[in-house]
Scaffold this motif. Structure first.
Motif, PDB file in Angstrom:
ATOM      1  N   THR A  13      -8.329 -14.939  40.366  1.00 14.55           N
ATOM      2  CA  THR A  13      -7.722 -16.275  40.349  1.00 14.55           C
ATOM      3  C   THR A  13      -7.657 -16.831  41.769  1.00 14.55           C
ATOM      4  O   THR A  13      -7.877 -18.029  41.996  1.00 14.55           O
ATOM      5  N   GLY A  37       4.807 -17.419  35.595  1.00 18.48           N
ATOM      6  CA  GLY A  37       3.984 -16.222  35.637  1.00 18.48           C
ATOM      7  C   GLY A  37       2.544 -16.451  35.229  1.00 18.48           C
ATOM      8  O   GLY A  37       1.740 -15.514  35.195  1.00 18.48           O
ATOM      9  N   LYS A  40       0.108 -19.981  38.765  1.00 23.58           N
ATOM     10  CA  LYS A  40      -0.005 -21.216  39.558  1.00 23.58           C
ATOM     11  C   LYS A  40       0.069 -20.912  41.059  1.00 23.58           C
ATOM     12  O   LYS A  40      -0.783 -21.351  41.833  1.00 23.58           O
ATOM     13  N   THR A  41       1.088 -20.154  41.439  1.00 27.78           N
ATOM     14  CA  THR A  41       1.240 -19.836  42.863  1.00 27.78           C
ATOM     15  C   THR A  41       0.086 -18.967  43.354  1.00 27.78           C
ATOM     16  O   THR A  41      -0.405 -19.131  44.477  1.00 27.78           O
ATOM     17  N   THR A  42      -0.372 -18.065  42.490  1.00 26.67           N
ATOM     18  CA  THR A  42      -1.507 -17.206  42.848  1.00 26.67           C
ATOM     19  C   THR A  42      -2.742 -18.056  43.153  1.00 26.67           C
ATOM     20  O   THR A  42      -3.456 -17.815  44.134  1.00 26.67           O
ATOM     21  N   GLU A 132      -4.527  -8.940  31.582  1.00 27.33           N
ATOM     22  CA  GLU A 132      -4.165  -9.773  32.730  1.00 27.33           C
ATOM     23  C   GLU A 132      -5.031 -11.024  32.815  1.00 27.33           C
ATOM     24  O   GLU A 132      -4.993 -11.730  33.816  1.00 27.33           O
TER      25      GLU A 132
HETATM   26  P1  ADP Z   1       3.481 -19.009  38.504  1.00 22.76           P
HETATM   27  O1  ADP Z   1       3.428 -19.637  39.867  1.00 22.76           O
HETATM   28  O2  ADP Z   1       2.617 -19.718  37.497  1.00 22.76           O
HETATM   29  O3  ADP Z   1       4.878 -18.814  37.989  1.00 22.76           O
HETATM   30  P2  ADP Z   1       2.620 -16.609  39.865  1.00 22.76           P
HETATM   31  O4  ADP Z   1       1.295 -16.908  40.470  1.00 22.76           O
HETATM   32  O5  ADP Z   1       3.807 -16.645  40.763  1.00 22.76           O
HETATM   33  O6  ADP Z   1       2.836 -17.554  38.590  1.00 22.76           O
HETATM   34  O7  ADP Z   1       2.600 -15.195  39.177  1.00 22.76           O
HETATM   35  C1  ADP Z   1       1.519 -14.722  38.414  1.00 22.76           C
HETATM   36  C2  ADP Z   1       1.688 -13.214  38.263  1.00 22.76           C
HETATM   37  O8  ADP Z   1       0.727 -12.703  37.364  1.00 22.76           O
HETATM   38  C3  ADP Z   1       1.483 -12.495  39.583  1.00 22.76           C
HETATM   39  O9  ADP Z   1       2.354 -11.400  39.647  1.00 22.76           O
HETATM   40  C4  ADP Z   1       0.035 -12.045  39.495  1.00 22.76           C
HETATM   41  O10 ADP Z   1      -0.226 -10.901  40.275  1.00 22.76           O
HETATM   42  C5  ADP Z   1      -0.074 -11.719  38.015  1.00 22.76           C
HETATM   43  N1  ADP Z   1      -1.447 -11.824  37.479  1.00 22.76           N
HETATM   44  C6  ADP Z   1      -2.060 -10.871  36.727  1.00 22.76           C
HETATM   45  N2  ADP Z   1      -3.276 -11.253  36.354  1.00 22.76           N
HETATM   46  C7  ADP Z   1      -3.470 -12.486  36.882  1.00 22.76           C
HETATM   47  C8  ADP Z   1      -4.555 -13.395  36.830  1.00 22.76           C
HETATM   48  N3  ADP Z   1      -5.704 -13.147  36.169  1.00 22.76           N
HETATM   49  N4  ADP Z   1      -4.399 -14.577  37.488  1.00 22.76           N
HETATM   50  C9  ADP Z   1      -3.248 -14.858  38.130  1.00 22.76           C
HETATM   51  N5  ADP Z   1      -2.204 -14.039  38.210  1.00 22.76           N
HETATM   52  C10 ADP Z   1      -2.298 -12.849  37.590  1.00 22.76           C
END
Ligand code: ADP
Ligand code: MG
Length: 173
Positions: A13, A37, A40-42, A132
């Motif tokens: 991602t 989760g 988005k932040t990722t 995931e």
């Molecule tokens: P949001 O900002 O949408 O709340 P985050 O990016 O903070 O979400 O968190 C996403 C979580 O999911 C992280 O802990 C990340 O490591 C995990 N994750 C697992 N698989 C993926 C993926 N394919 N893409 C994005 N995040 C993932």
């Protein structure tokens, strides 16, 4: 026009974010939607990396906005809590970070009416609870993205979603 891609890991991602960043221009707005989760932040972390931001990009959940310096400056906003809509109004979105910045806004749907009409919408979902993987739908709004659409499509080609049957065939081989 929609680009649909799928990633299997958080790092993938982030790579999508790096690829997307190659198309970003000053004054762009990217709206990120999806459950808590979803990633988005990722994705924003990848965009930051792609824009040459050196600082670690963290969730602005408790700060509303974080700003970063890179090839382009970045303002990263999270309007997770709805009472923040007024905070965002007060921040005067279009002033954030100055004219050369790109605005990356999580939960941006909540403040749609405040955003520039020209923007990129990125929706993240979790199609399979037991994995995931993340599905990422990218859709353009406004002229500036129409002009860049083919290039964006090309940059994201490596991440194209393959459908379940192809995936199953691949696994059987
Ligand atoms: P949001 O900002 O949408 O709340 P985050 O990016 O903070 O979400 O968190 C996403 C979580 O999911 C992280 O802990 C990340 O490591 C995990 N994750 C697992 N698989 C993926 C993926 N394919 N893409 C994005 N995040 C993932
Ligand atoms: Mg977040």
């Amino acid at each position: 026009m929609v680009i649909e891609i799928e990633t299997e890991t958080a790092d993938q991602t982030r790579e999508v974010g790096v690829a997307l960043a190659t198309l970003l221009q000053p004054r762009d707005t990217v709206v990120l939607t999806g459950d808590l989760g979803a990633g988005k932040t990722t994705l924003v972390q990848g965009i930051g990396r792609g824009l040459g931001v050196r600082d670690d990009v963290a969730s602005p959940t408790f700060t509303l906005v974080r700003e970063y310096a890179g090839r382009l400056d970045v303002a990263h906003v999270d309007v997770y809590r709805l009472q923040r809509v007024q905070d965002v109004v007060d921040l005067a979105l279009d002033e954030l970070g100055g004219p050369e910045r790109v605005l990356l806004i999580e939960w941006g749907d909540a403040v749609q009416d405040l955003l520039p009409e020209d923007r990129l919408r990125v929706e993240l979902t979790t199609p399979r609870l037991d994995s995931e993987s993340r599905r990422i739908l990218i859709s353009p709004q406004g002229r500036s993205w129409a002009a860049r659409w083919e290039r964006l499509d090309g940059a994201l080609k490596p991440f194209r979603a393959i459908d379940g049957s192809e995936r199953a065939e691949g696994a059987a081989r």
